[in-house]
Design a protein around this motif. Structure first.
Motif, PDB file in Angstrom:
ATOM      1  N   GLY A 155     -30.530 -36.724 -26.638  1.00  0.00           N
ATOM      2  CA  GLY A 155     -30.735 -37.347 -27.955  1.00  0.00           C
ATOM      3  C   GLY A 155     -29.961 -36.600 -29.030  1.00  0.00           C
ATOM      4  O   GLY A 155     -29.281 -37.205 -29.862  1.00  0.00           O
ATOM      5  N   GLY A 156     -30.054 -35.265 -29.003  1.00  0.00           N
ATOM      6  CA  GLY A 156     -29.292 -34.445 -29.946  1.00  0.00           C
ATOM      7  C   GLY A 156     -27.797 -34.628 -29.739  1.00  0.00           C
ATOM      8  O   GLY A 156     -27.029 -34.716 -30.704  1.00  0.00           O
ATOM      9  N   GLY A 157     -27.383 -34.717 -28.476  1.00  0.00           N
ATOM     10  CA  GLY A 157     -25.972 -34.928 -28.161  1.00  0.00           C
ATOM     11  C   GLY A 157     -25.473 -36.257 -28.717  1.00  0.00           C
ATOM     12  O   GLY A 157     -24.377 -36.331 -29.277  1.00  0.00           O
ATOM     13  N   ALA A 158     -26.312 -37.301 -28.586  1.00  0.00           N
ATOM     14  CA  ALA A 158     -25.918 -38.616 -29.100  1.00  0.00           C
ATOM     15  C   ALA A 158     -25.771 -38.579 -30.620  1.00  0.00           C
ATOM     16  O   ALA A 158     -24.821 -39.132 -31.180  1.00  0.00           O
ATOM     17  N   ALA A 159     -26.716 -37.889 -31.294  1.00  0.00           N
ATOM     18  CA  ALA A 159     -26.641 -37.788 -32.756  1.00  0.00           C
ATOM     19  C   ALA A 159     -25.366 -37.044 -33.167  1.00  0.00           C
ATOM     20  O   ALA A 159     -24.652 -37.461 -34.084  1.00  0.00           O
ATOM     21  N   ALA A 160     -25.065 -35.944 -32.457  1.00  0.00           N
ATOM     22  CA  ALA A 160     -23.854 -35.182 -32.761  1.00  0.00           C
ATOM     23  C   ALA A 160     -22.613 -36.040 -32.502  1.00  0.00           C
ATOM     24  O   ALA A 160     -21.650 -35.998 -33.275  1.00  0.00           O
ATOM     25  N   ALA A 161     -22.646 -36.847 -31.439  1.00  0.00           N
ATOM     26  CA  ALA A 161     -21.498 -37.696 -31.108  1.00  0.00           C
ATOM     27  C   ALA A 161     -21.204 -38.688 -32.228  1.00  0.00           C
ATOM     28  O   ALA A 161     -20.041 -38.972 -32.520  1.00  0.00           O
ATOM     29  N   VAL A 186     -21.008 -37.392 -50.111  1.00  0.00           N
ATOM     30  CA  VAL A 186     -22.049 -38.273 -49.567  1.00  0.00           C
ATOM     31  C   VAL A 186     -21.852 -38.448 -48.057  1.00  0.00           C
ATOM     32  O   VAL A 186     -22.795 -38.632 -47.306  1.00  0.00           O
ATOM     33  N   PHE A 187     -20.589 -38.346 -47.625  1.00  0.00           N
ATOM     34  CA  PHE A 187     -20.274 -38.503 -46.214  1.00  0.00           C
ATOM     35  C   PHE A 187     -20.202 -37.150 -45.507  1.00  0.00           C
ATOM     36  O   PHE A 187     -20.781 -36.958 -44.436  1.00  0.00           O
ATOM     37  N   SER A 188     -19.494 -36.185 -46.131  1.00  0.00           N
ATOM     38  CA  SER A 188     -19.198 -34.941 -45.408  1.00  0.00           C
ATOM     39  C   SER A 188     -20.440 -34.069 -45.193  1.00  0.00           C
ATOM     40  O   SER A 188     -20.568 -33.436 -44.143  1.00  0.00           O
ATOM     41  N   ILE A 189     -21.369 -34.050 -46.154  1.00  0.00           N
ATOM     42  CA  ILE A 189     -22.553 -33.191 -45.979  1.00  0.00           C
ATOM     43  C   ILE A 189     -23.426 -33.670 -44.803  1.00  0.00           C
ATOM     44  O   ILE A 189     -23.744 -32.881 -43.912  1.00  0.00           O
ATOM     45  N   PRO A 190     -23.800 -34.971 -44.765  1.00  0.00           N
ATOM     46  CA  PRO A 190     -24.565 -35.408 -43.586  1.00  0.00           C
ATOM     47  C   PRO A 190     -23.808 -35.268 -42.273  1.00  0.00           C
ATOM     48  O   PRO A 190     -24.418 -34.952 -41.241  1.00  0.00           O
ATOM     49  N   VAL A 191     -22.484 -35.488 -42.291  1.00  0.00           N
ATOM     50  CA  VAL A 191     -21.705 -35.316 -41.056  1.00  0.00           C
ATOM     51  C   VAL A 191     -21.845 -33.888 -40.550  1.00  0.00           C
ATOM     52  O   VAL A 191     -22.124 -33.649 -39.363  1.00  0.00           O
ATOM     53  N   PHE A 192     -21.682 -32.941 -41.462  1.00  0.00           N
ATOM     54  CA  PHE A 192     -21.789 -31.530 -41.083  1.00  0.00           C
ATOM     55  C   PHE A 192     -23.181 -31.221 -40.523  1.00  0.00           C
ATOM     56  O   PHE A 192     -23.311 -30.654 -39.429  1.00  0.00           O
ATOM     57  N   ALA A 229     -27.574 -38.555 -38.978  1.00  0.00           N
ATOM     58  CA  ALA A 229     -26.669 -39.562 -38.408  1.00  0.00           C
ATOM     59  C   ALA A 229     -26.883 -40.894 -39.123  1.00  0.00           C
ATOM     60  O   ALA A 229     -25.929 -41.645 -39.358  1.00  0.00           O
ATOM     61  N   GLY A 230     -28.140 -41.178 -39.492  1.00  0.00           N
ATOM     62  CA  GLY A 230     -28.442 -42.388 -40.256  1.00  0.00           C
ATOM     63  C   GLY A 230     -27.755 -42.397 -41.612  1.00  0.00           C
ATOM     64  O   GLY A 230     -27.245 -43.427 -42.048  1.00  0.00           O
ATOM     65  N   PHE A 231     -27.704 -41.224 -42.278  1.00  0.00           N
ATOM     66  CA  PHE A 231     -26.965 -41.124 -43.541  1.00  0.00           C
ATOM     67  C   PHE A 231     -25.482 -41.406 -43.312  1.00  0.00           C
ATOM     68  O   PHE A 231     -24.835 -42.091 -44.100  1.00  0.00           O
ATOM     69  N   GLY A 271     -35.901 -40.779 -37.726  1.00  0.00           N
ATOM     70  CA  GLY A 271     -35.500 -39.379 -37.591  1.00  0.00           C
ATOM     71  C   GLY A 271     -36.353 -38.460 -38.447  1.00  0.00           C
ATOM     72  O   GLY A 271     -36.840 -37.426 -37.983  1.00  0.00           O
ATOM     73  N   ALA A 272     -36.552 -38.848 -39.718  1.00  0.00           N
ATOM     74  CA  ALA A 272     -37.354 -38.025 -40.621  1.00  0.00           C
ATOM     75  C   ALA A 272     -38.802 -37.966 -40.146  1.00  0.00           C
ATOM     76  O   ALA A 272     -39.449 -36.909 -40.204  1.00  0.00           O
ATOM     77  N   LEU A 273     -39.298 -39.100 -39.654  1.00  0.00           N
ATOM     78  CA  LEU A 273     -40.671 -39.152 -39.138  1.00  0.00           C
ATOM     79  C   LEU A 273     -40.849 -38.149 -37.997  1.00  0.00           C
ATOM     80  O   LEU A 273     -41.800 -37.354 -37.989  1.00  0.00           O
ATOM     81  N   VAL A 274     -39.929 -38.164 -37.041  1.00  0.00           N
ATOM     82  CA  VAL A 274     -40.030 -37.250 -35.907  1.00  0.00           C
ATOM     83  C   VAL A 274     -39.807 -35.806 -36.359  1.00  0.00           C
ATOM     84  O   VAL A 274     -40.486 -34.891 -35.901  1.00  0.00           O
ATOM     85  N   GLY A 275     -38.881 -35.618 -37.298  1.00  0.00           N
ATOM     86  CA  GLY A 275     -38.624 -34.270 -37.805  1.00  0.00           C
ATOM     87  C   GLY A 275     -39.882 -33.651 -38.402  1.00  0.00           C
ATOM     88  O   GLY A 275     -40.217 -32.496 -38.124  1.00  0.00           O
TER      89      GLY A 275
END
Lengths: 286, 106
Positions: free
Chosen positions: A102-108, A126-132, A235-237, A248-252
């Motif tokens: 699951g983590g791998g898919a999010a990173a992908a 707005v794009f680069s921070i969530p990507v990082f 990843a949603g962002f 994601g936030a719910l599970v986090g």
């Protein structure tokens, strides 16, 4: 919004409600199974809806369909067969493995969208921070959970593994993560920033989990599970999809509370368990 | 700040709060199934795999989309199946009609 988008947004909202109520029902043994089925129903709705969207919009190319359907088919077969066949005693490592992918898919997703952006173009924050954040957290949970899986399964020694220079390497990994963050967020896109971020996060995940003893692993798996939730939210962002952000936030958040409860049940504190991982010399990590 | 970012940020923060609130003290026997259930929920990342597959336009991206779909599908399909299997053990002693193993969600 087009009619289809409006309809899709409402379906995603309903599926998000299913996850929340599902978690709520899972708190009691009587309703737990219903809760899981409800959250599964929400998941099926979301998957059907995105499939309809792709078919109607018709943007996806034939290669994309092949890649997607082949990946889904193989993944579903592997996941379901493993989940059904595995002996009950081996379930914790299987959950840890599912968490790793699951983590791998999010990173992908983060890797994909970073590479998809025009090379050399400067990215918006707005794009680069969530990507990082997506790539780093996803990478840490991927390698960390794989080590946790190995420890629970006995492929990796359950004893805390330490080696000379591990704390120095840990420090280097943290610095490399920060450095890659500055590069990804502050500078135009180049592929090797991505490689640095990926390698640093994978190494950090490894070093975080290796020194923790096998007995503490369930708590660590739960913590990494919460991390994956956050990676999925980021990843949603990145792809601007609200159902990923909500789930994601719910599970986090729920996973964090669960981790604290699991640690408490073992009479351990999470900080104490992780201290082994971060080289806190004073604490006995048993 | 754009309207879109604000909306997403608000959703993110409120969902975090919901997550904190919805998890109250749960019995120890339910901790592992709950962990597994939460693990299945972040399998929603599979929706993201669809989104990137729709953007893919060369071999490298196809490979990445494949990996993403493969990983996410394992997470979501395996996650729900194994959680259901674990929870099925709770109602089996009381009620034998539930013996059938109806695991698969996908």
């Amino acid at each position: 919004m087009s009619t289809l988008q409006t309809f899709a947004s409402l379906i995603y909202l309903i599926s998000a409600v299913c996850y929340v109520i599902g978690v709520h029902l899972m708190r009691s043994p009587k309703t737990a199974r219903k809760g899981n089925l409800l959250s599964g129903l929400g998941m099926i709705m979301a998957v059907i809806m995105i499939t309809i969207e792709l078919i109607v919009e018709g943007k996806i190319m034939i290669g994309g369909w092949i890649a997607l359907l082949a990946g889904l088919a193989l993944g579903i077969i592997y996941g379901v067969v493993k989940a059904r066949k595995v002996p009950m005693t081996d379930v914790p490592q299987l959950v840890s493995l599912f968490n790793a992918v699951g983590g791998g898919a999010a990173a992908a997703i983060g890797v994909f969208d970073y590479l998809y952006a025009d090379p050399g173009s400067s990215l918006s924050l707005v794009f680069s921070i969530p990507v990082f954040l997506d790539i780093i957290i996803g990478g840490v949970t991927f390698s960390g959970s794989l080590i946790a899986t190995g420890k629970l399964a006995g492929h990796v020694s359950g004893k805390p593994i330490k080696f000379p220079g591990d704390r120095l390497l840990n420090l280097i990994a943290i610095i490399a993560i920060i450095f890659s963050g500055v590069l990804i967020i502050g500078f135009p896109a180049t592929w090797w920033y991505l490689v640095l971020a990926l390698v640093a996060s994978l190494v950090f995940g490894l070093l975080m989990t290796l020194p923790i003893g096998g007995a503490d692993m369930p708590v660590v798996v739960s913590l990494l599970n919460a991390f994956t939730g956050l990676a999925v939210a980021f990843a949603g962002f990145v792809i601007d999809n609200q159902v990923l952000i909500i789930a994601g936030a719910l599970v986090g958040a729920a996973g964090t509370i669960l981790t604290l409860q699991m640690a408490e049940a073992m009479n351990r504190s999470v900080a104490n368990i992780l201290a082994g991982g971060f080289g806190g010399g004073d604490s006995d990590t048993g | 700040m754009t309207q879109q970012l604000y909306t997403n940020l608000a959703i993110f923060i409120l969902s975090l709060l919901v997550g904190f609130e919805v998890m109250s003290k749960i019995p120890a026997t339910l901790q592992t199934p709950m962990m597994s259930g939460a693990n299945a929920i972040h399998g929603v990342v599979v929706v993201g795999a669809f989104v990137v597959a729709a953007e893919a336009n060369n071999v490298g991206f196809y490979v990445l989309a494949f990996v993403c779909a493969f990983f996410a599908a394992i997470n979501v399909a395996g996650g729900y199946t194994v959680t259901d299997r674990m929870l099925g053990m709770f109602d089996r002693p009381k009620n034998d009609t539930h013996k059938k193993d109806d695991g698969g969600e996908q």
